[in-house]
Every structure is written in structure tokens, then in C-alpha cells.
Design a protein around this motif. Structure first.
Motif, PDB file in Angstrom:
ATOM      1  N   SER A   3      -9.758 -12.919   0.179  1.00 37.57           N
ATOM      2  CA  SER A   3      -9.951 -11.919   1.230  1.00 37.57           C
ATOM      3  C   SER A   3      -9.701 -12.543   2.582  1.00 37.57           C
ATOM      4  N   VAL A   6      -9.159  -8.841   8.968  1.00 36.67           N
ATOM      5  CA  VAL A   6      -8.129  -8.415   9.904  1.00 36.67           C
ATOM      6  C   VAL A   6      -8.762  -7.968  11.221  1.00 36.67           C
ATOM      7  N   ARG A 135      -1.433   0.879   7.333  1.00 37.92           N
ATOM      8  CA  ARG A 135      -0.994  -0.258   6.516  1.00 37.92           C
ATOM      9  C   ARG A 135       0.460  -0.146   6.069  1.00 37.92           C
ATOM     10  N   ILE A 151      -0.817  -2.875  10.277  1.00 38.98           N
ATOM     11  CA  ILE A 151      -0.667  -4.129   9.529  1.00 38.98           C
ATOM     12  C   ILE A 151       0.303  -3.915   8.375  1.00 38.98           C
ATOM     13  N   ARG A 152       0.830  -4.995   7.895  1.00 36.99           N
ATOM     14  CA  ARG A 152       1.654  -4.965   6.684  1.00 36.99           C
ATOM     15  C   ARG A 152       0.843  -5.632   5.573  1.00 36.99           C
ATOM     16  N   ALA A 153       0.826  -4.981   4.438  1.00 36.95           N
ATOM     17  CA  ALA A 153       0.133  -5.535   3.285  1.00 36.95           C
ATOM     18  C   ALA A 153       1.010  -5.314   2.064  1.00 36.95           C
ATOM     19  N   ASP A 154       1.063  -6.298   1.191  1.00 34.29           N
ATOM     20  CA  ASP A 154       1.814  -6.187  -0.058  1.00 34.29           C
ATOM     21  C   ASP A 154       1.215  -5.101  -0.943  1.00 34.29           C
ATOM     22  N   GLU A 157      -1.986  -5.993  -2.512  1.00 33.24           N
ATOM     23  CA  GLU A 157      -3.157  -6.172  -1.659  1.00 33.24           C
ATOM     24  C   GLU A 157      -3.856  -4.835  -1.414  1.00 33.24           C
ATOM     25  N   ARG A 158      -5.127  -4.927  -1.172  1.00 25.92           N
ATOM     26  CA  ARG A 158      -5.942  -3.754  -0.874  1.00 25.92           C
ATOM     27  C   ARG A 158      -6.516  -3.909   0.534  1.00 25.92           C
ATOM     28  N   VAL A 159      -6.442  -2.852   1.337  1.00 25.44           N
ATOM     29  CA  VAL A 159      -7.016  -2.855   2.676  1.00 25.44           C
ATOM     30  C   VAL A 159      -8.308  -2.054   2.632  1.00 25.44           C
ATOM     31  N   ILE A 174      -8.397  -7.505   4.072  1.00 25.73           N
ATOM     32  CA  ILE A 174      -7.325  -7.407   3.090  1.00 25.73           C
ATOM     33  C   ILE A 174      -7.722  -8.270   1.904  1.00 25.73           C
ATOM     34  N   LYS A 176      -6.596  -9.818  -1.659  1.00 27.81           N
ATOM     35  CA  LYS A 176      -5.458 -10.173  -2.505  1.00 27.81           C
ATOM     36  C   LYS A 176      -5.946 -10.229  -3.941  1.00 27.81           C
TER      37      LYS A 176
END
Length: 177
Positions: A3, A6, A135, A151-154, A157-159, A174, A176
Motif C-alpha cells: 500500500s 496518495v 484514477r 492519479i494513474r493506477a494499474d 491496483e485498487r484505489v 493505492i 497493489k
């Protein structure tokens, strides 16, 4: 699971203050404004925005909560027994400038469902969208009018927006997988 934080509590507070001021500026006050929070995190965010806006304008803004569970296009995939929360809209949305509030926007599907739900209550003059976190990763052409942080998250990933209404302290995290 990994984690990373952010936004901390102070950053969230600043963002909510800024969002409130942007909403007031765009709408030139609160005369025709209504705030509708989407369950669950959006309801908490809407309450905070309502508090800030009321403090600045010294005028009450109608605020409501909206459950979109049965309006989702994927509710049957999520669960055979979806948790339906209470929608509480005690004012007419007719000809109002409705600000929909959510904690995170991702694909846009939640917002599409919320717009469908609002339309069942009447025809607002406009629907605007305020989110704490954008996101990215839209599947529908829906964009927020007011954004706390982008934000950018894969996809892996969970926001999570963790607010003091449900736990101790405020954070945007975030995770992972």
C-alpha cells in the motif's frame, strides 16, 4: 499486499475546500444548487462539501444521498443479493444544478447509473460531477467537472478513499495486489 498513501488528511481537507470553492464559483453561489452523494463514500464527501459551501455562503444547500445499486449494468455480476442502501432525496431536482459527488471515478459506470437514477426524480437543469480522486481508465465518455486529485493506477491496483466517518483518520491509498 503493498500500500502507498496518495493523500493524507490535510491534503484531503485542502482538496475538499478547493472543490467547494470551484463549485461556488462555477454556479455563482448556491441559489439553484443541490448536492447528491453516491453511496457510500460519495455521501461522506457530499456532507463535507455541504459543510464547506454552507460556511462560505451562509445559506442552506439541499443535500441528498443516492443508491445506484439497481441502476448498475453489472449488479447481477457483483452479487445475487446486492446490498441496497437508502436513497434520500427530499427536494425536487427539477431545474436544479445537481452536483453528483463520489469519492473515486474509474470507468464511469457508477456515474452513468447515478445519472439514470437522478433522472427518475425529475429533469435537472444540469448535472455536474465532483470527485475526490480521478484514477483514469474510463470505459464511458464521462469526465468530472471538479477533481481533487488525478492519479494513474494499474488495473492490478485498487484505489481506496478511507474516511473518518468509517474509520480513524482520512487517507487515499493505492493497494497493489
Amino acid at each position: 499486499m503493498f500500500s502507498r498513501i496518495v493523500m493524507n488528511s490535510a491534503a484531503i481537507e485542502r482538496s475538499i475546500e478547493r472543490l467547494a470553492m470551484e463549485i461556488l464559483e462555477r454556479n455563482q453561489g448556491v441559489e439553484n444548487l443541490a448536492i447528491v452523494g453516491i453511496h457510500t463514500g460519495g455521501v461522506f464527501m457530499a456532507a463535507r462539501l455541504h459543510e464547506k459551501i454552507t460556511a462560505h455562503e451562509d445559506n442552506e444547500v439541499p443535500t441528498a444521498s443516492l443508491d445506484i445499486t439497481l441502476y448498475r449494468d453489472d449488479w447481477s455480476l457483483i452479487s445475487q443479493n446486492p446490498i441496497v442502501r437508502k436513497t434520500n432525496i427530499e427536494f425536487s431536482v427539477e431545474d436544479k444544478d445537481v452536483v453528483l459527488v463520489d469519492d473515486v471515478i474509474f470507468t464511469g459506470r457508477t456515474i452513468r447509473a447515478a445519472m439514470d437514477a437522478i433522472m427518475d426524480y425529475g429533469r435537472p437543469r444540469s448535472i455536474q460531477l465532483a470527485v475526490l480522486v480521478d484514477r483514469q481508465g474510463r470505459e464511458l465518455p464521462i469526465q468530472p467537472d471538479y477533481t481533487g486529485v488525478c492519479i494513474r493506477a494499474d488495473a492490478s491496483e485498487r484505489v481506496d478513499v478511507l474516511l473518518s466517518e468509517e474509520r480513524k483518520g482520512d487517507e487515499v491509498v493505492i493497494d497493489k495486489k
